[in-house]
Design an enzyme around this catalytic site. Sequence first.
Site, PDB file in Angstrom:
ATOM      1  N   LEU A 155       0.859  -1.179   0.000  1.00 17.52           N
ATOM      2  CA  LEU A 155       0.000   0.000   0.000  1.00 17.52           C
ATOM      3  C   LEU A 155       0.896   1.230   0.000  1.00 17.52           C
ATOM      4  CD1 LEU A 155      -2.813   1.328   0.285  1.00 17.52           C
ATOM      5  CD2 LEU A 155      -2.571   1.063   2.769  1.00 17.52           C
ATOM      6  N   VAL A 156       0.783   2.024  -1.050  1.00 18.11           N
ATOM      7  CA  VAL A 156       1.557   3.265  -1.175  1.00 18.11           C
ATOM      8  C   VAL A 156       0.580   4.413  -0.961  1.00 18.11           C
ATOM      9  CG1 VAL A 156       3.029   4.661  -2.666  1.00 18.11           C
ATOM     10  CG2 VAL A 156       3.113   2.161  -2.832  1.00 18.11           C
ATOM     11  N   VAL A 157       0.800   5.181   0.108  1.00 15.15           N
ATOM     12  CA  VAL A 157      -0.142   6.251   0.438  1.00 15.15           C
ATOM     13  C   VAL A 157       0.546   7.610   0.431  1.00 15.15           C
ATOM     14  CG1 VAL A 157      -1.597   4.720   1.810  1.00 15.15           C
ATOM     15  CG2 VAL A 157       0.190   6.029   2.930  1.00 15.15           C
ATOM     16  N   ARG A 163       5.685  12.734  -3.199  1.00 12.79           N
ATOM     17  CA  ARG A 163       4.699  12.428  -4.234  1.00 12.79           C
ATOM     18  C   ARG A 163       4.575  10.912  -4.339  1.00 12.79           C
ATOM     19  NH1 ARG A 163       3.668  16.450  -8.096  1.00 12.79           N
ATOM     20  NH2 ARG A 163       2.114  14.917  -8.720  1.00 12.79           N
ATOM     21  N   SER A 211       0.693  -7.814  -9.421  1.00 17.03           N
ATOM     22  CA  SER A 211       0.707  -6.712  -8.472  1.00 17.03           C
ATOM     23  C   SER A 211      -0.617  -6.525  -7.753  1.00 17.03           C
ATOM     24  CB  SER A 211       1.068  -5.409  -9.178  1.00 17.03           C
ATOM     25  OG  SER A 211       1.003  -4.338  -8.265  1.00 17.03           O
TER      26      SER A 211
END
Length: 165
Positions: free
Chosen positions: A80-82, A88, A113
């Site tokens: 999870l990229v938040v 950015r 992915s």
Amino acid sequence: MDPPAIEHPRFAKPQRVAFVQACWHRDVVEEARIAFMKEAEARHLTHVDVFEVPGSFEIPLHAQILAKTRRYTAIVAAGLVVDGGIYRHEFVADTVIKALMDVQLRTEVPVFSAVLTPQQFHETEVHYDFFRRHFAIKGVEVAEACANTLLGLERLRGQVAAGIA
């Protein structure tokens, strides 16, 4: 009454899958792994090794090293990229996805992915609940994609070996 169980196709050869999971927001991301493992077993992917890395950015290197061992017929990535408000996050997500694509094209080991980048993620119980459910859905979907791709590649490689394709 439960619907009848679906009998999924079996593989000609045993398949071994590496599941690489980021630990950042583990309580959310692990829902993908749990759902993946259940669906993978239903689809006769019974050899799954789980690897943990600190964050999503570390997944591609692990995927590449695992692919190069030739032990695995597929690799699944989950993270999870938040937006933490400083960096950015879409650049990180883009870099990770491109690197995973590079790994599969260089090694011919399919990489799947479940690294997700929501437009908004706030550390509230409402968002955590939503994304836990969402990652569980993605876990099932990535297991389906993995099994179907491996079946297709098994068939394709057999045709190539026989001179048909």
